[in-house]
Design a protein around this motif. Structure first.
Motif, PDB file in Angstrom:
ATOM      1  N   ILE A 147       0.831  -1.205   0.000  1.00 12.13           N
ATOM      2  CA  ILE A 147       0.000   0.000   0.000  1.00 12.13           C
ATOM      3  C   ILE A 147       0.865   1.255   0.000  1.00 12.13           C
ATOM      4  O   ILE A 147       1.824   1.369   0.766  1.00 12.13           O
ATOM      5  CB  ILE A 147      -0.913   0.024   1.247  1.00 12.13           C
ATOM      6  CG1 ILE A 147      -1.919  -1.124   1.196  1.00 12.13           C
ATOM      7  CG2 ILE A 147      -1.667   1.362   1.356  1.00 12.13           C
ATOM      8  CD1 ILE A 147      -2.858  -1.062   0.022  1.00 12.13           C
ATOM      9  N   VAL A 182      -3.479   1.109  -8.601  1.00 16.20           N
ATOM     10  CA  VAL A 182      -4.928   1.176  -8.405  1.00 16.20           C
ATOM     11  C   VAL A 182      -5.203   2.099  -7.220  1.00 16.20           C
ATOM     12  O   VAL A 182      -4.688   1.883  -6.116  1.00 16.20           O
ATOM     13  CB  VAL A 182      -5.515  -0.216  -8.123  1.00 16.20           C
ATOM     14  CG1 VAL A 182      -7.020  -0.133  -7.885  1.00 16.20           C
ATOM     15  CG2 VAL A 182      -5.200  -1.162  -9.269  1.00 16.20           C
ATOM     16  N   HIS A 207      -7.344   3.317  -4.250  1.00 19.50           N
ATOM     17  CA  HIS A 207      -8.383   2.746  -3.397  1.00 19.50           C
ATOM     18  C   HIS A 207      -9.103   3.804  -2.571  1.00 19.50           C
ATOM     19  O   HIS A 207     -10.257   3.598  -2.185  1.00 19.50           O
ATOM     20  CB  HIS A 207      -7.779   1.702  -2.457  1.00 19.50           C
ATOM     21  CG  HIS A 207      -7.186   0.532  -3.171  1.00 19.50           C
ATOM     22  ND1 HIS A 207      -7.945  -0.495  -3.675  1.00 19.50           N
ATOM     23  CD2 HIS A 207      -5.899   0.236  -3.477  1.00 19.50           C
ATOM     24  CE1 HIS A 207      -7.159  -1.391  -4.257  1.00 19.50           C
ATOM     25  NE2 HIS A 207      -5.913  -0.962  -4.155  1.00 19.50           N
ATOM     26  N   LEU A 208      -8.432   4.892  -2.283  1.00 19.00           N
ATOM     27  CA  LEU A 208      -9.036   5.952  -1.479  1.00 19.00           C
ATOM     28  C   LEU A 208      -8.440   7.275  -1.917  1.00 19.00           C
ATOM     29  O   LEU A 208      -7.222   7.396  -2.065  1.00 19.00           O
ATOM     30  CB  LEU A 208      -8.755   5.720   0.016  1.00 19.00           C
ATOM     31  CG  LEU A 208      -9.432   6.668   1.008  1.00 19.00           C
ATOM     32  CD1 LEU A 208     -10.947   6.505   0.943  1.00 19.00           C
ATOM     33  CD2 LEU A 208      -8.931   6.401   2.418  1.00 19.00           C
ATOM     34  N   ALA A 253      -3.147   3.782  -2.507  1.00 18.56           N
ATOM     35  CA  ALA A 253      -3.091   3.076  -3.785  1.00 18.56           C
ATOM     36  C   ALA A 253      -2.236   1.830  -3.633  1.00 18.56           C
ATOM     37  O   ALA A 253      -1.439   1.706  -2.694  1.00 18.56           O
ATOM     38  CB  ALA A 253      -2.514   3.978  -4.878  1.00 18.56           C
ATOM     39  N   SER A 254      -2.401   0.893  -4.550  1.00 17.26           N
ATOM     40  CA  SER A 254      -1.593  -0.316  -4.555  1.00 17.26           C
ATOM     41  C   SER A 254      -1.425  -0.807  -5.979  1.00 17.26           C
ATOM     42  O   SER A 254      -2.140  -0.375  -6.897  1.00 17.26           O
ATOM     43  CB  SER A 254      -2.242  -1.409  -3.700  1.00 17.26           C
ATOM     44  OG  SER A 254      -3.409  -1.898  -4.333  1.00 17.26           O
ATOM     45  N   GLY A 292      -4.760  -5.711  -5.459  1.00 12.31           N
ATOM     46  CA  GLY A 292      -5.853  -5.596  -4.489  1.00 12.31           C
ATOM     47  C   GLY A 292      -5.376  -5.051  -3.161  1.00 12.31           C
ATOM     48  O   GLY A 292      -4.210  -5.157  -2.795  1.00 12.31           O
ATOM     49  N   LEU A 293      -6.279  -4.484  -2.396  1.00 11.14           N
ATOM     50  CA  LEU A 293      -5.977  -3.893  -1.095  1.00 11.14           C
ATOM     51  C   LEU A 293      -6.177  -4.939  -0.006  1.00 11.14           C
ATOM     52  O   LEU A 293      -7.213  -5.579   0.062  1.00 11.14           O
ATOM     53  CB  LEU A 293      -6.885  -2.700  -0.840  1.00 11.14           C
ATOM     54  CG  LEU A 293      -6.676  -1.905   0.438  1.00 11.14           C
ATOM     55  CD1 LEU A 293      -5.305  -1.260   0.464  1.00 11.14           C
ATOM     56  CD2 LEU A 293      -7.753  -0.833   0.583  1.00 11.14           C
TER      57      LEU A 293
END
Length: 207
Positions: free
Chosen positions: A133, A172, A174-175, A195-196, A199-200
């Protein structure tokens, strides 16, 4: 500000930003399994030290020798197991190119001209493991007029949407949101992005 200016700032008082970790970091990291963390522009090391006390192995990077020395000195009062989880690195975060071995990469309150910021973010993404992350948190561009504290140069501020553009297709998101932070002087406005590469929260619990 260059390294000499930050050395002077950190020399001027005991702890410029206090000892407790950033509360948003606490919120994010507490829900993550322990692993390896990279703290870019760690300053006096308050967040790196907190992570190490939680069982993370932390590489703390900054170009201020004074800031790193203070962080190392504060860590000396911690148990040996905590100290051994901390690695202090004197370097300019715009030039470091870490290996992709980190579960958490922090870019907290690092405010640079856009091209330098973009370089740091792209290198931070490359430092992530597949399920790692990236957390970016800093003073929102609205903070000058509507918040309190922070530098007063609008050229180095950003909104969460700006960070998402910087990340682009490299990761990606995510927030991506505004955060309001209560201070002694009033309410500050921050920009937060997580972001990552994939998947988180997909890593196994390492505890």
């Amino acid at each position: 500000m260059d390294a000499a200016a930050w050395d002077a700032k950190y020399s001027a008082k005991d702890l410029v930003y206090g000892a407790p970790p950033n509360p948003t970091l606490v919120e994010i990291a507490t829900s993550r399994p322990r692993g390896r963390a990279l703290d870019l522009a760690c300053g006096e090391g308050r967040n790196a030290l907190w992570l190490a006390t939680r069982g993370w192995e932390v590489t703390a990077v900054d170009f201020s020798a004074v800031g790193l020395t203070k962080g190392h000195r504060i860590a000396r009062s911690s148990p040996k197991s905590v100290r051994e989880r901390l690695t202090w690195v004197l370097a300019d975060v715009t030039s470091v190119t870490p290996e992709p071995e980190y579960d958490l990469v922090l870019v907290l309150y690092l405010h640079l001209p856009h091209q330098q910021r973009l370089k740091v973010i792209r290198n931070a993404i490359r430092a992530l493991k597949p399920d790692g992350i990236l957390m970016i948190l800093g003073h929102h561009s609205m903070n000058i007029d509507d918040g309190v504290g922070g530098p007063q140069d609008p050229e180095i501020f950003y909104a969460p949407e700006d960070l998402a553009v910087d990340v682009g297709s490299e990761a990606v998101v995510h927030l991506c949101e505004n955060r309001h932070r209560t201070t002694d002087s009033g309410t500050a406005i921050d920009a937060l992005l997580l972001a990552s590469k994939s998947g988180l929260g997909t890593g196994k619990d390492r505890e």
